[in-house]
Motif scaffolding. Sequence first.
Motif, PDB file in Angstrom:
ATOM      1  N   ALA A 186      -0.785  -3.370   6.363  1.00 39.33           N
ATOM      2  CA  ALA A 186       0.306  -2.776   7.151  1.00 39.33           C
ATOM      3  C   ALA A 186       0.596  -1.349   6.680  1.00 39.33           C
ATOM      4  CB  ALA A 186       1.553  -3.645   7.048  1.00 39.33           C
ATOM      5  N   LEU A 187       0.575  -1.139   5.341  1.00 42.06           N
ATOM      6  CA  LEU A 187       0.784   0.204   4.810  1.00 42.06           C
ATOM      7  C   LEU A 187      -0.332   1.141   5.254  1.00 42.06           C
ATOM      8  CD1 LEU A 187       2.291   2.184   2.965  1.00 42.06           C
ATOM      9  CD2 LEU A 187       0.926   1.296   1.048  1.00 42.06           C
ATOM     10  N   ASP A 188      -1.551   0.636   5.249  1.00 37.42           N
ATOM     11  CA  ASP A 188      -2.683   1.454   5.678  1.00 37.42           C
ATOM     12  C   ASP A 188      -2.556   1.843   7.152  1.00 37.42           C
ATOM     13  OD1 ASP A 188      -5.432   2.505   4.902  1.00 37.42           O
ATOM     14  OD2 ASP A 188      -5.898   1.316   6.688  1.00 37.42           O
ATOM     15  N   ALA A 189      -2.134   0.893   7.981  1.00 42.25           N
ATOM     16  CA  ALA A 189      -1.942   1.186   9.401  1.00 42.25           C
ATOM     17  C   ALA A 189      -0.839   2.229   9.599  1.00 42.25           C
ATOM     18  CB  ALA A 189      -1.610  -0.098  10.164  1.00 42.25           C
ATOM     19  N   PHE A 190       0.209   2.133   8.770  1.00 39.06           N
ATOM     20  CA  PHE A 190       1.292   3.113   8.867  1.00 39.06           C
ATOM     21  C   PHE A 190       0.817   4.503   8.452  1.00 39.06           C
ATOM     22  CE2 PHE A 190       4.816   5.289   6.655  1.00 39.06           C
ATOM     23  CZ  PHE A 190       5.643   5.521   7.745  1.00 39.06           C
ATOM     24  N   LEU A 191       0.015   4.564   7.382  1.00 36.36           N
ATOM     25  CA  LEU A 191      -0.485   5.861   6.922  1.00 36.36           C
ATOM     26  C   LEU A 191      -1.420   6.512   7.927  1.00 36.36           C
ATOM     27  CD1 LEU A 191      -1.216   5.104   3.148  1.00 36.36           C
ATOM     28  CD2 LEU A 191       0.753   6.313   4.129  1.00 36.36           C
ATOM     29  N   LEU A 192      -2.109   5.706   8.722  1.00 37.00           N
ATOM     30  CA  LEU A 192      -3.014   6.267   9.727  1.00 37.00           C
ATOM     31  C   LEU A 192      -2.268   7.093  10.784  1.00 37.00           C
ATOM     32  CD1 LEU A 192      -5.491   3.293  10.325  1.00 37.00           C
ATOM     33  CD2 LEU A 192      -5.910   5.405   9.052  1.00 37.00           C
ATOM     34  N   LYS A 193      -0.992   6.825  10.957  1.00 38.06           N
ATOM     35  CA  LYS A 193      -0.209   7.596  11.932  1.00 38.06           C
ATOM     36  C   LYS A 193      -0.019   9.046  11.492  1.00 38.06           C
ATOM     37  CE  LYS A 193       3.407   5.908  13.759  1.00 38.06           C
ATOM     38  NZ  LYS A 193       4.758   5.337  13.920  1.00 38.06           N
ATOM     39  N   GLY A 194      -0.269   9.325  10.230  1.00 44.27           N
ATOM     40  CA  GLY A 194      -0.074  10.688   9.736  1.00 44.27           C
ATOM     41  C   GLY A 194      -1.238  11.622   9.992  1.00 44.27           C
ATOM     42  N   PHE A 195      -2.347  11.117  10.523  1.00 46.85           N
ATOM     43  CA  PHE A 195      -3.502  11.975  10.785  1.00 46.85           C
ATOM     44  C   PHE A 195      -3.321  12.743  12.096  1.00 46.85           C
ATOM     45  CE2 PHE A 195      -5.454   8.859   7.915  1.00 46.85           C
ATOM     46  CZ  PHE A 195      -6.141   9.703   7.054  1.00 46.85           C
TER      47      PHE A 195
ATOM     48  N   ILE B  77      -9.813  14.712   5.403  1.00 49.12           N
ATOM     49  CA  ILE B  77     -11.042  14.009   5.032  1.00 49.12           C
ATOM     50  C   ILE B  77     -10.879  13.218   3.730  1.00 49.12           C
ATOM     51  CG2 ILE B  77     -13.480  14.290   4.482  1.00 49.12           C
ATOM     52  CD1 ILE B  77     -12.791  14.704   7.413  1.00 49.12           C
ATOM     53  N   PRO B  78     -10.370  13.814   2.632  1.00 52.92           N
ATOM     54  CA  PRO B  78     -10.174  12.998   1.417  1.00 52.92           C
ATOM     55  C   PRO B  78      -9.203  11.841   1.630  1.00 52.92           C
ATOM     56  CG  PRO B  78     -10.078  15.341   0.905  1.00 52.92           C
ATOM     57  CD  PRO B  78     -10.051  15.229   2.390  1.00 52.92           C
ATOM     58  N   PHE B  79      -8.202  12.066   2.466  1.00 54.80           N
ATOM     59  CA  PHE B  79      -7.222  11.002   2.683  1.00 54.80           C
ATOM     60  C   PHE B  79      -7.815   9.870   3.505  1.00 54.80           C
ATOM     61  CE2 PHE B  79      -3.077   9.164   3.571  1.00 54.80           C
ATOM     62  CZ  PHE B  79      -2.396   9.444   2.404  1.00 54.80           C
ATOM     63  N   VAL B  80      -8.839  10.160   4.309  1.00 48.59           N
ATOM     64  CA  VAL B  80      -9.537   9.093   5.034  1.00 48.59           C
ATOM     65  C   VAL B  80     -10.174   8.123   4.044  1.00 48.59           C
ATOM     66  CG1 VAL B  80     -11.507   8.591   6.522  1.00 48.59           C
ATOM     67  CG2 VAL B  80      -9.935  10.421   7.135  1.00 48.59           C
ATOM     68  N   GLY B  81     -10.794   8.661   2.991  1.00 52.33           N
ATOM     69  CA  GLY B  81     -11.385   7.805   1.961  1.00 52.33           C
ATOM     70  C   GLY B  81     -10.342   6.946   1.281  1.00 52.33           C
ATOM     71  N   PHE B  82      -9.175   7.528   1.003  1.00 50.52           N
ATOM     72  CA  PHE B  82      -8.104   6.742   0.373  1.00 50.52           C
ATOM     73  C   PHE B  82      -7.669   5.590   1.280  1.00 50.52           C
ATOM     74  CE2 PHE B  82      -3.507   6.050  -0.013  1.00 50.52           C
ATOM     75  CZ  PHE B  82      -3.453   5.566  -1.313  1.00 50.52           C
ATOM     76  N   CYS B  83      -7.553   5.847   2.570  1.00 56.16           N
ATOM     77  CA  CYS B  83      -7.140   4.794   3.513  1.00 56.16           C
ATOM     78  C   CYS B  83      -8.208   3.711   3.626  1.00 56.16           C
ATOM     79  CB  CYS B  83      -6.834   5.404   4.884  1.00 56.16           C
ATOM     80  SG  CYS B  83      -5.332   6.424   4.934  1.00 56.16           S
ATOM     81  N   LEU B  84      -9.479   4.110   3.570  1.00 51.56           N
ATOM     82  CA  LEU B  84     -10.555   3.114   3.637  1.00 51.56           C
ATOM     83  C   LEU B  84     -10.532   2.209   2.406  1.00 51.56           C
ATOM     84  CD1 LEU B  84     -13.521   5.243   5.044  1.00 51.56           C
ATOM     85  CD2 LEU B  84     -12.167   3.508   6.252  1.00 51.56           C
TER      86      LEU B  84
ATOM     87  N   GLY C  55      -6.972  -4.484   0.781  1.00 43.64           N
ATOM     88  CA  GLY C  55      -6.139  -5.421   1.535  1.00 43.64           C
ATOM     89  C   GLY C  55      -6.966  -6.489   2.226  1.00 43.64           C
ATOM     90  N   GLY C  56      -8.092  -6.095   2.797  1.00 44.85           N
ATOM     91  CA  GLY C  56      -8.957  -7.083   3.437  1.00 44.85           C
ATOM     92  C   GLY C  56      -9.536  -8.070   2.444  1.00 44.85           C
ATOM     93  N   TRP C  57      -9.920  -7.578   1.260  1.00 48.60           N
ATOM     94  CA  TRP C  57     -10.470  -8.473   0.216  1.00 48.60           C
ATOM     95  C   TRP C  57      -9.430  -9.484  -0.215  1.00 48.60           C
ATOM     96  CZ3 TRP C  57      -8.897  -8.981  -4.904  1.00 48.60           C
ATOM     97  CH2 TRP C  57      -9.728  -9.777  -5.709  1.00 48.60           C
ATOM     98  N   MET C  58      -8.169  -9.065  -0.330  1.00 53.32           N
ATOM     99  CA  MET C  58      -7.105  -9.973  -0.751  1.00 53.32           C
ATOM    100  C   MET C  58      -6.841 -11.029   0.317  1.00 53.32           C
ATOM    101  SD  MET C  58      -4.483  -7.245  -2.538  1.00 53.32           S
ATOM    102  CE  MET C  58      -3.281  -8.493  -2.950  1.00 53.32           C
TER     103      MET C  58
END
Length: 291
Positions: A53-62, A12-19, A25-28
């Motif tokens: 891309a890093l965020d998408a990669f980290l999502l694989k760890g859930f 759950i805390p890591f979901v917030g970090f990914c968001l 990344g979206g703002w940039m």
Amino acid sequence: MNERNGFSVAGIPFVGFCLILAGIGGWMVVGAIHGQPDAPPLTLLLGGALLLALDAFLLKGFFQVAPNEGQVLQLFGKYAGTVRQEGLRWTNPFYSRQRISLRVRNFESGKLKVNDNDGNPIEIGAVVVWQVLDTAEAVFCVDDYENYVHIQSESALRQMAQSYPYDAHDDGKPSLRSHGDVINSHLRDEIQTRLGKAGVRVVEARISHLAYAQEIAQAMLQRQQAGAIIAARTKIVEGAVSMVEMALDQLSQRGVVNLDEERKAAMVSNLLVVLCGERGTQPVLNTGTLY
């Protein structure tokens, strides 16, 4: 190889970090498209794309861990530990995961045809209750641990059945039909010995089916019936002898009639016929004298 704890953190805390990472990344990327003046558009675009891309990669760890379940982690083929904490977890995205149930399971073996300790062909089946204790041994020490449990349980059942006779011929000697607790305990220990290397604990093992094979079932039924008849007749004779003895003693003590040895023998014979006969006897009235 034994089980050890694998690396994971609360999801759950890591979901917030990914968001947050996805938002930056979206703002940039949006800023680069709309010509953000604070930085070169190409730099913002590349940076935003990299963060997405890093965020998408980290999502694989859930991953999720259900109650009474374990997730076996591997890093490029190497065992990296097991996660048993329930709920949403996050771990290294490079880890591959395998779900292992830790719940108590059971299965019923087929009806096996074996020879008992006396060489008689019998049919026997069992119900085995088991669960995985060590996930590392279950996954890496045997190939397909569920199939291994089934095959080894049936092998242990055959071995156990050959160690005991179907029926007990001597008092105190265990048999398959009369000593259920002893047989079930032996079967459980026999299966546990074979499954120890697979990380499995046998909770319970019980005989679910036991019968003579069809080719000798009729003959064995006749033998059982004969044994039952002999046992019943033995009880009847013991009771009849006691009743005759009691009758003679009471007749003698009360002085009802004085009988010589010959008449006592005749009376004993008549009483035994009456008491031990299968059918009702027809009395014969003597209108003469005793002699």
